[in-house]
Design a protein around this motif. Structure first.
Motif, PDB file in Angstrom:
ATOM      1  N   GLN A 137       0.829  -1.211   0.000  1.00  0.00           N
ATOM      2  CA  GLN A 137       0.000   0.000   0.000  1.00  0.00           C
ATOM      3  C   GLN A 137       0.860   1.258   0.000  1.00  0.00           C
ATOM      4  OE1 GLN A 137      -2.479  -0.889   3.487  1.00  0.00           O
ATOM      5  NE2 GLN A 137      -4.258  -0.939   2.140  1.00  0.00           N
ATOM      6  N   LYS A 151       2.485   1.588  -3.454  1.00  0.00           N
ATOM      7  CA  LYS A 151       1.553   1.142  -4.494  1.00  0.00           C
ATOM      8  C   LYS A 151       1.989   1.599  -5.881  1.00  0.00           C
ATOM      9  CE  LYS A 151      -3.291   1.747  -5.930  1.00  0.00           C
ATOM     10  NZ  LYS A 151      -4.624   2.251  -5.511  1.00  0.00           N
ATOM     11  N   LYS A 152       2.368   2.851  -6.003  1.00  0.00           N
ATOM     12  CA  LYS A 152       2.756   3.405  -7.302  1.00  0.00           C
ATOM     13  C   LYS A 152       3.921   2.617  -7.908  1.00  0.00           C
ATOM     14  CE  LYS A 152       4.184   7.757  -9.461  1.00  0.00           C
ATOM     15  NZ  LYS A 152       4.440   9.213  -9.223  1.00  0.00           N
ATOM     16  N   ARG A 166      -4.952  -2.550  -7.624  1.00  0.00           N
ATOM     17  CA  ARG A 166      -5.615  -1.844  -8.725  1.00  0.00           C
ATOM     18  C   ARG A 166      -7.107  -1.607  -8.469  1.00  0.00           C
ATOM     19  NH1 ARG A 166      -2.558  -0.667 -12.866  1.00  0.00           N
ATOM     20  NH2 ARG A 166      -0.739  -1.951 -13.423  1.00  0.00           N
ATOM     21  N   ARG A 167      -7.688  -2.304  -7.546  1.00  0.00           N
ATOM     22  CA  ARG A 167      -9.119  -2.164  -7.305  1.00  0.00           C
ATOM     23  C   ARG A 167      -9.444  -0.814  -6.669  1.00  0.00           C
ATOM     24  NH1 ARG A 167     -12.364  -6.661  -7.695  1.00  0.00           N
ATOM     25  NH2 ARG A 167     -11.270  -8.609  -8.172  1.00  0.00           N
ATOM     26  N   ASP A 168     -10.557  -0.220  -7.110  1.00  0.00           N
ATOM     27  CA  ASP A 168     -10.998   1.049  -6.536  1.00  0.00           C
ATOM     28  C   ASP A 168     -11.468   0.872  -5.100  1.00  0.00           C
ATOM     29  OD1 ASP A 168     -10.466   2.439  -8.904  1.00  0.00           O
ATOM     30  OD2 ASP A 168     -12.456   2.009  -9.718  1.00  0.00           O
ATOM     31  N   ASN A 169     -12.126  -0.241  -4.840  1.00  0.00           N
ATOM     32  CA  ASN A 169     -12.615  -0.526  -3.485  1.00  0.00           C
ATOM     33  C   ASN A 169     -12.137  -1.920  -3.065  1.00  0.00           C
ATOM     34  OD1 ASN A 169     -14.385   1.864  -3.007  1.00  0.00           O
ATOM     35  ND2 ASN A 169     -15.426   1.053  -4.818  1.00  0.00           N
TER      36      ASN A 169
END
Length: 202
Positions: free
Chosen positions: A103, A106-107, A169-172
């Motif tokens: 996390q 992440k980038k 990659r998931r938004d949620n």
């Protein structure tokens, strides 16, 4: 992506400061262009260094990228080693800590996926899981487990890499707590021990 400058080997402060400036310049360039479009010259110009400074530490951009990965992993190992010294290291702590690293950076990990360099993550997972699996399944890290390394670790490394990237990659995304529960079910150590026994009897 502010990389925590955990020393690698015998790095001195001046070297760490130089490399941090290069990392920072690289990160800023990623905000406006693709990885393959970034040159060593652009990184050095952004960091106000000559190209000679970069090549004093790295042979090329891929080696530079690998070191950023190694430093991120060094931060993870620092956290794990601290817990082990305190006697508080658990399977759940290992998973939670690594997900926290994913996390935080992440980038960077999504960049590895974009440029098809997840082999860095897969190789790390093979090595890390060998140690974790052997300890948890009460196995000796010996030559007799060669088949185990070749097949099961590779299988898990590729699968986990895909799961980690999908989660990032998931938004949620599901919570860290729920993901840890899934990982603990996926990595069944008794099954691993059974597999090793099977391979040794072939």
């Amino acid at each position: 992506m502010d990389v925590n400058m955990v020393p690698l080997g015998t790095e001195v402060n001046q070297v760490l400061q130089t490399k941090h400036a290069l990392y920072d310049a690289f990160t800023q360039l990623l905000d406006s262009r693709a990885y393959n479009d970034i040159t060593v010259g652009q990184i050095c110009k952004k960091a106000n260094f000559s190209r000679a400074v970069f090549y004093n530490h790295y042979h090329n951009k891929n080696e530079f990228l690998q070191e950023i990965f190694n430093r991120i992993i060094a931060l993870y190992h620092k956290k794990i080693d601290h817990a082990e010294r305190k006697g508080t290291l658990t399977e759940e702590f290992i998973h939670t800590t690594f997900l926290g690293i994913l996390q935080e950076y992440k980038k960077f990990f999504l960049l590895l996926d974009d440029i098809r360099r997840l082999d860095m993550l897969e190789h790390f997972l093979e090595q890390e899981n060998y140690s974790i699996f052997c300890r948890a399944a009460h196995l000796e890290a010996a030559a007799s487990t060669t088949c185990y390394c070749t097949y099961l670790l590779r299988y898990h490394a590729i699968g986990l890499s895909g799961l980690y990237i999908d989660w990032l990659r998931r938004d949620n995304p599901i919570t860290v707590e729920d993901f840890v529960k899934i990982l603990k079910h996926l990595l069944q150590y008794q099954t691993i021990k059974s597999f090793v026994t099977f391979m040794e009897e072939l």
